[in-house]
Write an enzyme that holds these catalytic residues in place. Structure first.
Site, PDB file in Angstrom:
ATOM      1  N   HIS A 271       0.966  -1.361   0.005  1.00 17.32           N
ATOM      2  CA  HIS A 271      -0.003  -0.074   0.146  1.00 17.32           C
ATOM      3  C   HIS A 271       0.927   1.243  -0.103  1.00 17.32           C
ATOM      4  CE1 HIS A 271      -3.533  -2.750   0.620  1.00 17.32           C
ATOM      5  NE2 HIS A 271      -2.603  -3.323   1.674  1.00 17.32           N
TER       6      HIS A 271
ATOM      7  N   GLU B 143      -2.286   0.417   7.785  1.00 18.02           N
ATOM      8  CA  GLU B 143      -1.485  -0.785   7.327  1.00 18.02           C
ATOM      9  C   GLU B 143      -0.081  -0.049   6.553  1.00 18.02           C
ATOM     10  OE1 GLU B 143      -1.550  -4.552   4.312  1.00 18.02           O
ATOM     11  OE2 GLU B 143      -3.382  -3.610   4.727  1.00 18.02           O
TER      12      GLU B 143
ATOM     13  N   HIS C 117       2.458  -7.360   4.701  1.00 10.00           N
ATOM     14  CA  HIS C 117       1.194  -6.501   4.685  1.00 10.00           C
ATOM     15  C   HIS C 117       0.793  -6.967   6.051  1.00 10.00           C
ATOM     16  CE1 HIS C 117       0.047  -5.533   0.365  1.00 10.00           C
ATOM     17  NE2 HIS C 117       1.311  -6.432   0.204  1.00 10.00           N
TER      18      HIS C 117
ATOM     19  N   GLU D  17       1.656 -11.767   5.642  1.00 12.44           N
ATOM     20  CA  GLU D  17       0.947 -11.062   6.402  1.00 12.44           C
ATOM     21  C   GLU D  17       1.295 -11.249   7.890  1.00 12.44           C
ATOM     22  OE1 GLU D  17      -1.660  -9.315   5.333  1.00 12.44           O
ATOM     23  OE2 GLU D  17      -2.576 -10.103   3.409  1.00 12.44           O
TER      24      GLU D  17
END
Length: 547
Positions: free
Chosen positions: A380, A396, A449, A512
């Protein structure tokens, strides 16, 4: 009288016609070089016209004609328009009556590049609808003659044609090959090998260390003012340098002051380097800053006065933590405070094995990381903040950048060449992230992430792969995270149909690091302990993968 009048009109028309012809350049085509960071290319000569692409600084294009501040150029095999203001003409027709310029020896610039695709098609022209004239295997070194848009004109043996830039890795070698005899004693000013033993010191307060010699190259580190570096070569305002610990990269030459005398930079003569002297036993923890321009304050709150600033990689002696703030000791002996979410706290004393106090706990070897090209991708960024924490509102995109910087620091210490897809809050497209992996011929691509789910009970670590080439990497990285004792459950390794994995030709995984939708996970991942352990776990996992 009428006859004479006709003759006058005829002569006048001829003069007008000749003057109009002379207004056009003698040559119908010229070459020009882009001198803007990014130059938009449009369908028509107007700012309101549709944008069809862009050109990077230094790219060369063919110019067919110019009108009203716009130039018609060749772009991806078609004609398009770009602003003349940002095009520097390489060759122009001499004005009538001007004295002829002294002819200089003709040269052609050849840049070497490595093919990163499994099989790369070579085409007759710079477009996908052009005929295929051959194919190149992965790892082939080709000579790049010129670039137009997203295509490169290359030659390999008897094969000449055009290939996509996306599958070429620049080998940072620019050679000027003379087409006519030239004085061998004459220096090549554009590519000057440094004299043996040439060294210099950094004059900027904070100088970026890049993977290659241009502003668009990824930042792989930084130097403080006064740092001594060995200068290996100088190319077009950039210096290839090497540090005492053997790392190589590029810096702007104008911020390096060349010094005389014996170089203080001791370059390792073999692959094994002596470990640094251990810190004093009294120093148990250190604070490592993970961003640039971080404020240092008198107390643990933004309401306190700013007493200084710190940059990424700066280290301080740790004193204590209070809420989300960390107290540290400055070089002058005074104490100050810094935001805890912008630093990592690391152990600096030697850890002991509880079962045997007289011996140190075994530490995984990271020798296999030396020289490996690893792309770290903070997920992101910019207008895309990613998941949002339910308990603390954690973004995030902020966490992934923090984690990426810390992982990059750990990998760099182990001798790896680290490339970040983004080093600040700027948004980077998914295609660009994959292009960076291909451009650097990455040995491993790690996308970081933080997860989110409708069920707030979802918790733990997950590692995703897409193809067979990724499974070993995914298992190694996940194992490293699990054994790092981050405080989160281990989760598992699973298939993931993500763009940065699916389109990536290099070994790639997506990690993640917990669920921001879970209050416990969010609180855990915000801690310095988790960030430090996760970075160590990923580093150890990569080291295991490369063994």
């Amino acid at each position: 009288m009428k006859v004479n009048l006709k003759r006058v009109n005829l002569i006048f028309c001829l003069i007008l016609l000749l003057s109009t012809v002379q207004a056009f350049p003698a040559s119908a085509q010229n070459k020009a070089t882009v001198n803007a960071t990014s130059l938009n290319v449009r369908e028509q000569p107007s700012l309101s016209s549709k944008k069809v692409g862009s050109l990077k600084n230094g790219e060369t294009v063919t110019v067919f004609k110019t009108e009203k501040g716009w130039s018609q150029i060749s772009f991806n095999g078609k004609k398009a328009w770009a602003s003349t203001e940002f095009l520097k003409m390489n060759s122009t027709s001499p004005a009538t009556g001007s004295s002829p310029k002294k002819e200089e020896p003709k040269t052609r610039v050849v840049k070497q590049a490595k093919v990163t695709a499994t099989s790369l098609n070579v085409r007759k022209g710079p477009a996908t609808d052009q005929a295929i004239v051959g194919a190149l295997k992965n790892g082939t070194i080709v000579a790049v003659l010129k670039q137009e848009g997203k295509w490169s004109s290359i030659t390999y043996g008897k094969m000449t044609g055009w290939v996509s830039n996306a599958y070429l890795l620049d080998q940072s070698t620019n050679l000027k090959i003379p087409e006519t005899p030239q004085n061998p004693d004459k220096k090549n000013e554009n590519n000057t090998p440094a004299k043996q033993g040439k060294w210099g010191t950094v004059t900027a307060n904070y100088l970026n260390f890049r993977s290659s010699g241009h502003l668009n190259a990824p930042i792989i580190g930084s130097f403080k003012s006064g740092t001594a570096v060995q200068i290996l070569s100088e190319v077009n305002g950039w210096s290839s340098v090497q540090t005492t610990d053997g790392k190589k990269g590029w810096v702007s030459s104008k911020y390096v002051s060349v010094q005389n005398g014996t170089s203080p930079v001791k370059i390792p003569t073999n692959s094994e380097t002596k470990p640094p002297a251990p810190p004093p036993a009294s120093v148990l923890k250190k604070v490592v800053v993970m961003a640039d321009g971080v404020n240092i304050r008198q107390g643990p709150s933004t309401s306190y006065l700013i007493v200084g600033k710190a940059n990424q990689g700066d280290e301080y002696v740790y004193v204590q933590s209070k809420n989300d703030w960390v107290q540290l000791k400055l070089s002058n002996g005074n104490s100050a405070w810094i935001a805890g979410w912008l630093v990592a706290i690391q152990q600096t004393g030697s850890s002991k094995n509880p079962s045997n106090p007289g011996t140190s706990a075994p530490k995984p070897t990271t020798a296999g990381l030396k020289g490996k090209r690893i792309v770290i991708d903070p997920g992101h960024g910019g207008h895309d903040p990613g998941a949002l924490g339910k308990a603390h509102g954690t973004h995030e995109s902020d966490l992934t950048l923090m984690s990426a910087r810390l992982v990059a620091t750990e990998l760099s210490k182990a001798g790896a060449v680290v490339i970040l897809t983004r080093s600040d809050s700027t948004y980077v497209s998914l295609n660009k992230r994959v292009e960076i992996s291909h451009y650097h011929f990455a040995d491993a691509f790690i996308s970081l992430h933080y997860n989110s789910a409708h069920d707030s009970r979802a918790s733990g670590l997950l590692t995703f792969y897409y193809g067979q080439k990724d499974t070993k990497l995914a298992e190694a990285v996940h194992s490293g995270l699990v054994h790092a004792n981050t405080g989160l459950s281990g989760g598992n390794v699973r298939f993931g149909n993500f763009h940065v994995l699916r389109e990536n030709k290099q070994p790639a995984v997506l990690v993640e690091l917990g669920f921001l939708s879970n209050p416990f996970d969010e609180m855990t991942v915000r801690s310095n302990a988790f960030q430090s352990k996760a970075a160590t776990g990923i580093t150890n996992g990569l080291a295991k993968y490369f063994q």
